[in-house]
Design a protein around this motif. Structure first.
Motif, PDB file in Angstrom:
ATOM      1  N   GLY A 136     -15.977  46.562   8.924  1.00  0.00           N
ATOM      2  CA  GLY A 136     -17.309  47.073   9.220  1.00  0.00           C
ATOM      3  C   GLY A 136     -17.943  46.496  10.464  1.00  0.00           C
ATOM      4  O   GLY A 136     -19.124  46.752  10.740  1.00  0.00           O
ATOM      5  N   ALA A 137     -17.198  45.712  11.254  1.00  0.00           N
ATOM      6  CA  ALA A 137     -17.741  45.141  12.484  1.00  0.00           C
ATOM      7  C   ALA A 137     -17.997  46.246  13.507  1.00  0.00           C
ATOM      8  O   ALA A 137     -17.276  47.243  13.553  1.00  0.00           O
ATOM      9  N   THR A 138     -19.026  46.069  14.323  1.00  0.00           N
ATOM     10  CA  THR A 138     -19.396  47.091  15.310  1.00  0.00           C
ATOM     11  C   THR A 138     -19.530  46.474  16.701  1.00  0.00           C
ATOM     12  O   THR A 138     -19.751  45.270  16.845  1.00  0.00           O
ATOM     13  N   SER A 139     -19.428  47.320  17.707  1.00  0.00           N
ATOM     14  CA  SER A 139     -19.573  46.885  19.096  1.00  0.00           C
ATOM     15  C   SER A 139     -21.049  46.797  19.460  1.00  0.00           C
ATOM     16  O   SER A 139     -21.818  47.738  19.219  1.00  0.00           O
TER      17      SER A 139
ATOM     18  N   TYR B 128     -19.849  42.467  16.662  1.00  0.00           N
ATOM     19  CA  TYR B 128     -20.698  41.785  15.675  1.00  0.00           C
ATOM     20  C   TYR B 128     -20.343  42.253  14.270  1.00  0.00           C
ATOM     21  O   TYR B 128     -20.180  43.445  14.021  1.00  0.00           O
ATOM     22  N   SER B 129     -20.222  41.289  13.371  1.00  0.00           N
ATOM     23  CA  SER B 129     -19.956  41.591  11.967  1.00  0.00           C
ATOM     24  C   SER B 129     -21.241  41.417  11.162  1.00  0.00           C
ATOM     25  O   SER B 129     -21.746  40.295  11.018  1.00  0.00           O
ATOM     26  N   GLY B 130     -21.766  42.510  10.640  1.00  0.00           N
ATOM     27  CA  GLY B 130     -22.946  42.425   9.791  1.00  0.00           C
ATOM     28  C   GLY B 130     -22.653  41.744   8.469  1.00  0.00           C
ATOM     29  O   GLY B 130     -23.528  41.134   7.855  1.00  0.00           O
ATOM     30  N   GLN B 131     -21.416  41.818   8.018  1.00  0.00           N
ATOM     31  CA  GLN B 131     -21.034  41.215   6.741  1.00  0.00           C
ATOM     32  C   GLN B 131     -21.060  39.694   6.813  1.00  0.00           C
ATOM     33  O   GLN B 131     -21.512  39.021   5.883  1.00  0.00           O
TER      34      GLN B 131
ATOM     35  N   GLY C 234     -22.247  37.973   9.733  1.00  0.00           N
ATOM     36  CA  GLY C 234     -23.236  37.487  10.687  1.00  0.00           C
ATOM     37  C   GLY C 234     -22.604  36.798  11.886  1.00  0.00           C
ATOM     38  O   GLY C 234     -23.233  35.948  12.514  1.00  0.00           O
ATOM     39  N   THR C 235     -21.363  37.156  12.213  1.00  0.00           N
ATOM     40  CA  THR C 235     -20.633  36.514  13.299  1.00  0.00           C
ATOM     41  C   THR C 235     -20.433  37.459  14.477  1.00  0.00           C
ATOM     42  O   THR C 235     -20.523  38.679  14.339  1.00  0.00           O
ATOM     43  N   ALA C 236     -20.128  36.859  15.649  1.00  0.00           N
ATOM     44  CA  ALA C 236     -19.850  37.630  16.849  1.00  0.00           C
ATOM     45  C   ALA C 236     -18.614  37.060  17.534  1.00  0.00           C
ATOM     46  O   ALA C 236     -18.323  35.875  17.425  1.00  0.00           O
ATOM     47  N   TRP C 237     -17.900  37.926  18.245  1.00  0.00           N
ATOM     48  CA  TRP C 237     -16.734  37.488  19.013  1.00  0.00           C
ATOM     49  C   TRP C 237     -16.503  38.464  20.155  1.00  0.00           C
ATOM     50  O   TRP C 237     -17.117  39.536  20.218  1.00  0.00           O
ATOM     51  N   VAL C 238     -15.599  38.080  21.064  1.00  0.00           N
ATOM     52  CA  VAL C 238     -15.311  38.896  22.245  1.00  0.00           C
ATOM     53  C   VAL C 238     -13.968  39.606  22.086  1.00  0.00           C
ATOM     54  O   VAL C 238     -12.985  38.998  21.634  1.00  0.00           O
ATOM     55  N   ARG C 239     -13.937  40.846  22.484  1.00  0.00           N
ATOM     56  CA  ARG C 239     -12.694  41.620  22.546  1.00  0.00           C
ATOM     57  C   ARG C 239     -12.445  42.000  23.998  1.00  0.00           C
ATOM     58  O   ARG C 239     -13.366  42.428  24.698  1.00  0.00           O
TER      59      ARG C 239
ATOM     60  N   ALA D 101     -23.824  34.122  14.745  1.00  0.00           N
ATOM     61  CA  ALA D 101     -24.700  34.368  15.893  1.00  0.00           C
ATOM     62  C   ALA D 101     -25.853  35.291  15.523  1.00  0.00           C
ATOM     63  O   ALA D 101     -25.777  36.506  15.740  1.00  0.00           O
ATOM     64  N   PRO D 102     -26.930  34.750  14.952  1.00  0.00           N
ATOM     65  CA  PRO D 102     -28.072  35.600  14.601  1.00  0.00           C
ATOM     66  C   PRO D 102     -28.889  36.032  15.811  1.00  0.00           C
ATOM     67  O   PRO D 102     -29.669  36.973  15.721  1.00  0.00           O
ATOM     68  N   GLY D 103     -28.718  35.341  16.940  1.00  0.00           N
ATOM     69  CA  GLY D 103     -29.496  35.667  18.137  1.00  0.00           C
ATOM     70  C   GLY D 103     -28.618  35.971  19.331  1.00  0.00           C
ATOM     71  O   GLY D 103     -27.862  36.930  19.346  1.00  0.00           O
ATOM     72  N   CYS D 104     -28.727  35.130  20.361  1.00  0.00           N
ATOM     73  CA  CYS D 104     -27.988  35.330  21.612  1.00  0.00           C
ATOM     74  C   CYS D 104     -26.719  34.487  21.660  1.00  0.00           C
ATOM     75  O   CYS D 104     -26.649  33.418  21.049  1.00  0.00           O
ATOM     76  N   VAL D 105     -25.739  34.965  22.418  1.00  0.00           N
ATOM     77  CA  VAL D 105     -24.521  34.208  22.697  1.00  0.00           C
ATOM     78  C   VAL D 105     -24.175  34.370  24.171  1.00  0.00           C
ATOM     79  O   VAL D 105     -24.577  35.340  24.812  1.00  0.00           O
ATOM     80  N   VAL D 106     -23.435  33.409  24.685  1.00  0.00           N
ATOM     81  CA  VAL D 106     -22.924  33.484  26.047  1.00  0.00           C
ATOM     82  C   VAL D 106     -21.415  33.692  25.966  1.00  0.00           C
ATOM     83  O   VAL D 106     -20.700  32.853  25.410  1.00  0.00           O
ATOM     84  N   ALA D 107     -20.949  34.818  26.478  1.00  0.00           N
ATOM     85  CA  ALA D 107     -19.526  35.150  26.427  1.00  0.00           C
ATOM     86  C   ALA D 107     -18.878  34.846  27.775  1.00  0.00           C
ATOM     87  O   ALA D 107     -19.421  35.196  28.830  1.00  0.00           O
ATOM     88  N   ARG D 108     -17.705  34.208  27.734  1.00  0.00           N
ATOM     89  CA  ARG D 108     -16.941  33.912  28.948  1.00  0.00           C
ATOM     90  C   ARG D 108     -15.537  34.484  28.816  1.00  0.00           C
ATOM     91  O   ARG D 108     -14.872  34.263  27.799  1.00  0.00           O
ATOM     92  N   VAL D 109     -15.103  35.187  29.842  1.00  0.00           N
ATOM     93  CA  VAL D 109     -13.785  35.819  29.846  1.00  0.00           C
ATOM     94  C   VAL D 109     -13.124  35.591  31.201  1.00  0.00           C
ATOM     95  O   VAL D 109     -13.786  35.717  32.244  1.00  0.00           O
ATOM     96  N   THR D 110     -11.843  35.236  31.193  1.00  0.00           N
ATOM     97  CA  THR D 110     -11.070  35.171  32.434  1.00  0.00           C
ATOM     98  C   THR D 110      -9.780  35.959  32.252  1.00  0.00           C
ATOM     99  O   THR D 110      -9.238  36.027  31.143  1.00  0.00           O
ATOM    100  N   VAL D 111      -9.312  36.538  33.335  1.00  0.00           N
ATOM    101  CA  VAL D 111      -8.041  37.262  33.350  1.00  0.00           C
ATOM    102  C   VAL D 111      -7.112  36.546  34.324  1.00  0.00           C
ATOM    103  O   VAL D 111      -7.518  36.228  35.457  1.00  0.00           O
ATOM    104  N   SER D 112      -5.893  36.267  33.884  1.00  0.00           N
ATOM    105  CA  SER D 112      -4.925  35.534  34.711  1.00  0.00           C
ATOM    106  C   SER D 112      -3.648  36.324  34.898  1.00  0.00           C
ATOM    107  O   SER D 112      -3.229  37.090  34.016  1.00  0.00           O
TER     108      SER D 112
END
Length: 218
Positions: free
Chosen positions: A111-114, A136-139, A141-146, A192-203
């Protein structure tokens, strides 16, 4: 010298009983209804227990015609402190349970959504090397990067950080590096109930060819 006692008339005792019973019923309703949206029932159990104890204390107090003011004040202070701690407990328990874990290893992917997505630009240029997306997963309350749509011979490294606030301490995930996948790759998650800082690098060939830093608030 006789210590002073606070006299509780019949009407006051009835009000205390009704308030305590209503508080207990309300806590039970919250425990059964709200966690479906904001967390597992187990994580809200401390709040229910504290409210139940406070309600029992209120009913016991209402059973006496008189009570020592100091005892009443001390009991009230202790209960308020415990209630405040129990109110914070759901997020603390959730953070201890999910922070730094892979979402694919938990039930959080269901059930996670973008929330949003943005391009990953090549270093020193405007060429797009891929797409980053905050999930973000409403179930849970977590967030992650894809990360997706990167070059086939590349790898991507992803991490997110949470500032202090919303009853939680600051935290950051361990950078997660994955080779290219046509299905996309995932970083580790944070509550993450509020804001997050996402960092991504491509190598490519061990050298960073693109990077992105994005602050996202739900």
């Amino acid at each position: 010298m006789t210590k002073k006692r606070l006299v509780l008339n019949k009407r006051t005792r009835s009000v205390i009983r009704v308030a305590a019973s209503g508080l207990a019923a309300g806590a039970l309703a919250v425990y059964l209804a709200i966690p479906v949206r904001i967390g597992a029932p187990f994580e809200w159990l401390p709040l229910l227990i504290v409210v139940a104890i406070g309600s029992i204390i209120g009913i016991v107090v209402a059973g006496h015609a008189t009570i020592r003011p100091r005892l009443l004040a001390l009991t009230s202070i202790v209960w308020v402190v415990l209630a405040a701690l129990a109110f914070c407990a759901p997020r603390w328990i959730s953070a201890g349970r999910y922070d730094g874990t892979l979402p694919t290893a938990t039930e959080c992917v269901g059930g996670a959504t973008s929330v949003t997505q943005w391009p990953i630009l090549a270093t020193g240029g405007k060429k797009i090397l891929g797409q980053a997306e905050l999930i973000y997963s409403g179930q849970c309350g977590t967030a992650w990067v894809r990360v997706s749509q990167t070059p086939p011979d590349s790898s991507s490294t992803k991490s997110i950080a949470r500032p202090a606030g919303d009853l939680l301490p600051p935290a950051a995930t361990r950078p997660e590096t994955d080779p290219y996948s046509n299905l996309g790759t995932f970083g580790r998650q944070l509550v993450a109930p509020g804001c997050v800082v996402a960092r991504v690098t491509v190598s490519e060939n061990g050298a960073i060819v693109g990077a992105s830093r994005q602050t996202v608030c739900r």
